[in-house]
Design an enzyme around this catalytic site. Structure first.
Site, PDB file in Angstrom:
ATOM      1  N   HIS A 127      36.032   9.424   5.371  1.00 25.27           N
ATOM      2  CA  HIS A 127      36.917  10.355   6.070  1.00 25.27           C
ATOM      3  C   HIS A 127      37.683   9.563   7.136  1.00 25.27           C
ATOM      4  O   HIS A 127      37.180   8.563   7.641  1.00 25.27           O
ATOM      5  CB  HIS A 127      36.024  11.415   6.731  1.00 25.27           C
ATOM      6  N   ASP A 204      27.780   8.762   8.956  1.00 19.94           N
ATOM      7  CA  ASP A 204      28.626   9.932   9.165  1.00 19.94           C
ATOM      8  C   ASP A 204      27.992  11.069   8.355  1.00 19.94           C
ATOM      9  O   ASP A 204      28.158  11.151   7.140  1.00 19.94           O
ATOM     10  CB  ASP A 204      30.050   9.634   8.689  1.00 19.94           C
ATOM     11  N   GLN A 207      28.762  16.019   6.469  1.00 22.57           N
ATOM     12  CA  GLN A 207      28.579  16.869   5.292  1.00 22.57           C
ATOM     13  C   GLN A 207      27.119  16.933   4.842  1.00 22.57           C
ATOM     14  O   GLN A 207      26.832  17.518   3.795  1.00 22.57           O
ATOM     15  CB  GLN A 207      29.446  16.367   4.120  1.00 22.57           C
ATOM     16  N   LYS A 230      30.155  22.635  10.684  1.00 26.05           N
ATOM     17  CA  LYS A 230      29.983  22.521   9.231  1.00 26.05           C
ATOM     18  C   LYS A 230      28.573  22.934   8.814  1.00 26.05           C
ATOM     19  O   LYS A 230      28.189  22.819   7.662  1.00 26.05           O
ATOM     20  CB  LYS A 230      30.287  21.092   8.772  1.00 26.05           C
ATOM     21  N   CYS A 368      41.798  14.511   4.721  1.00 27.40           N
ATOM     22  CA  CYS A 368      41.525  13.446   5.694  1.00 27.40           C
ATOM     23  C   CYS A 368      40.863  12.245   5.028  1.00 27.40           C
ATOM     24  O   CYS A 368      39.990  11.603   5.618  1.00 27.40           O
ATOM     25  CB  CYS A 368      40.680  13.941   6.863  1.00 27.40           C
TER      26      CYS A 368
END
Lengths: 412, 148
Positions: A127, A204, A207, A230, A368
């Protein structure tokens, strides 16, 4: 067992008042969870409770409201700590979201420790938050980026890792789950190999946290970044979780209230972790909301959350890929949440607009992840992304919606 | 439900865009919408005050590409002021006003876009780019090439 599971998810859906609404005369099918998830009542109630009963600033006042607000805020930190298996509460730094968490670690840990020629290893599916944050650092330090390439199915070429980790690799920063291809990446393997050559690793997890069980200590990453919104929490709150010894060694990026012990005319001394990195009034209600989201998801059980989400994601990927004139990007199995796809002869924006007309919310664009789209050979894709608020019927509605798209464009 | 947004005439222009290409020796301007990735390379030939030739290479949604195609047909032969006047009418339509059907021709088919605020920039991408090109054209440092 299936009946029990069905009734559980029905009950979960009842906690989301927004699912009762219609869009263009059709019951809403919300398939944009990878952009932001919907918010359940307990999270809304926790935030409301703060505003209605304890609306005060934290860590400063001596009055009752401030004490209650501080307690709720710090309890939220404890809930997050337990939720992600961090060793201590000092490891949990509240940020504005995953983006500011990634930027904070890049700026405060990496920037002073990188020299010209040093390497930061990322992957081809990152991302922009885990790419542009490094572009800022490489521009300033002369360090350079190296990329874990993707195989044809959108998974990492993990076999190339030993080669990629050669040389002055100081930092590895990679996505746990791709926000486009949806694949669950083998981060454990990356962490082990990176540590063996002395590199630090940031995950990261925007998600993945709240979508699958997370144990920061067992994972053994050095930093973990994620967002509240999220995972059923509110926007404006996220977390940088870091190993305490690393956070301790880092200088603050922002100065201001709350992050100091003593301020003189010419210099100040920094507060302890995690406050050193939390200058100014924090997003109090949002942190409390994130804590409530951890409890909400914990109440369902993260194994169940993952199983349900993965089942729907893989069902959708398989079903869409089986449609004439529809192609799914990325793996069909081992997939959690996002399903990016193309409809032959129809631009993704037109797909999204027509699906909206059917009451189905999907995203279209580069999500993104522009470099990834260059690799995929598509300037844009459509993306349906699944979570706990979805049900198998949503896949049926999506398929029916795509048939409408194909009819309108005469490509069936 | 939204099928009426996609008038046949839009789909025709999308599938078979008019005036695709690059004019040799013309003024060329690139434009891109960063949020959606729609791209265009517009090449424009102005002779005195008249738009002689407009061609484009584009990539994007049906609305942006059809609008580009319609625009290139509509502005050829018009003076710069006439182009401005036509765009004013087009913009008014996209903001919900009754269209001037005689002036707008095929472009009337894009009337439905006015109900989709997020898609209005798709319909104006080509025009934005054209005005950028015309601004360059009138700039002393960028003298326009005479048309072949």
């Amino acid at each position: 067992m299936k009946a029990v599971a069905d009734s559980l998810w029905k009950q979960v859906r009842e906690d989301f008042p927004i699912l009762a609404r219609e869009v263009h005369g059709r019951p809403l099918v919300y398939l944009d969870n990878a952009a932001t998830s919907l918010t359940p009542r307990p999270v809304l109630a926790a935030m409301n409770h703060y505003y209605e009963h304890a609306n005060a600033n934290v860590h400063r006042g001596l009055h009752t409201l401030s004490a209650e607000a501080s307690e709720a805020f710090e309890q939220a930190r404890d809930k997050v700590q337990r939720f992600i298996g961090a060793r201590g509460r000092e490891s949990v730094v509240f940020t504005r979201g995953a983006t500011s968490a990634l930027n904070l670690a890049a700026r405060a840990w990496a920037r002073p420790r990188l020299a010209r020629g040093d390497v930061i290893l990322v992957s081809e599916l990152e991302h922009h938050a885990n790419l542009v944050s490094w572009h800022i650092i490489t521009k300033e330090t002369g360090a350079k980026l190296r990329f874990i390439p993707l195989a044809d199915d959108g998974t990492w070429r993990i076999d190339l890792l030993p080669e990629l980790l050669q040389g002055p690799v100081k930092m590895v920063s990679v996505a746990h789950v791709s926000n486009v291809l949806g694949g669950i990446n083998p981060v454990k393997e990356v962490i082990a190999q990176a540590h063996a050559v002395g590199a630090k690793v940031m995950i990261d997890a925007a998600q993945s946290v709240g979508h699958m069980p997370m144990d920061f200590q067992a994972l053994d990453a050095d930093f973990l970044a994620f967002s509240g919104h999220k995972m059923c929490g509110p926007t404006g709150i996220g977390v940088l979780c870091g190993k305490a010894e690393l956070l301790d060694d880092m200088e603050p990026v922002e100065g201001g209230g709350d992050m100091i012990v003593h301020v003189g005319w010419e210099e100040s001394t920094w507060n302890l972790l995690p406050y050193k990195f939390e200058a100014g009034t924090p997003p109090i209600a949002e942190a409390i909301g994130l804590g409530a989201a951890c409890e909400f998801l914990g109440g369902i059980g993260l194994d169940r959350v993952r199983a349900h989400t993965q089942e729907l994601t893989e069902l959708a990927a398989r079903t869409l890929d089986g449609m004439d004139g529809v192609h799914v990007y990325g793996p069909l199995v081992g997939r959690l949440g996002p399903v990016a796809f193309a409809v032959d002869g129809v631009h993704p924006h037109d797909v999204a607009t027509l699906l909206d007309g059917e009451g189905i919310a999907v995203r279209a664009g580069h999500h993104c992840a522009q470099p990834l789209h260059t690799k995929l050979g598509a300037s844009a894709t459509a993306r349906a992304s699944f979570y706990i608020t979805n049900q198998p019927e949503d896949v049926d509605r999506l398929v029916a919606g795509l048939q409408v798209v194909q009819e309108v464009f005469g490509v069936r | 439900m939204f099928a009426d947004l996609y008038q046949q005439i839009i789909l025709e222009h999308y599938r078979h865009p008019q005036n695709v290409g690059v004019v040799d020796g013309s003024l060329q301007v690139r434009n891109e919408h960063p949020s959606c990735g729609d791209k265009v390379l517009l090449s424009v030939c102005v002779d005195g005050d008249t738009v002689r030739e407009v061609r484009f290479l584009g990539e994007g949604c049906s609305i942006s590409q059809a609008s580009l195609s319609m625009m290139t047909e509509a502005v050829k032969g018009l003076s710069v002021d006439e182009v401005r006047g036509l765009y004013e009418k087009f913009r008014e339509m996209l903001h919900g006003h009754e269209p001037d059907e005689d002036a707008l021709g095929d472009m009337v088919s894009l009337q439905g876009v006015s109900r989709f605020p997020a898609r209005v920039p798709c319909a104006t991408l080509g025009w934005e780019t054209l005005f950028r090109a015309l601004a360059l054209e009138s700039h002393e440092d960028n003298p326009g090439q005479p048309c072949e």
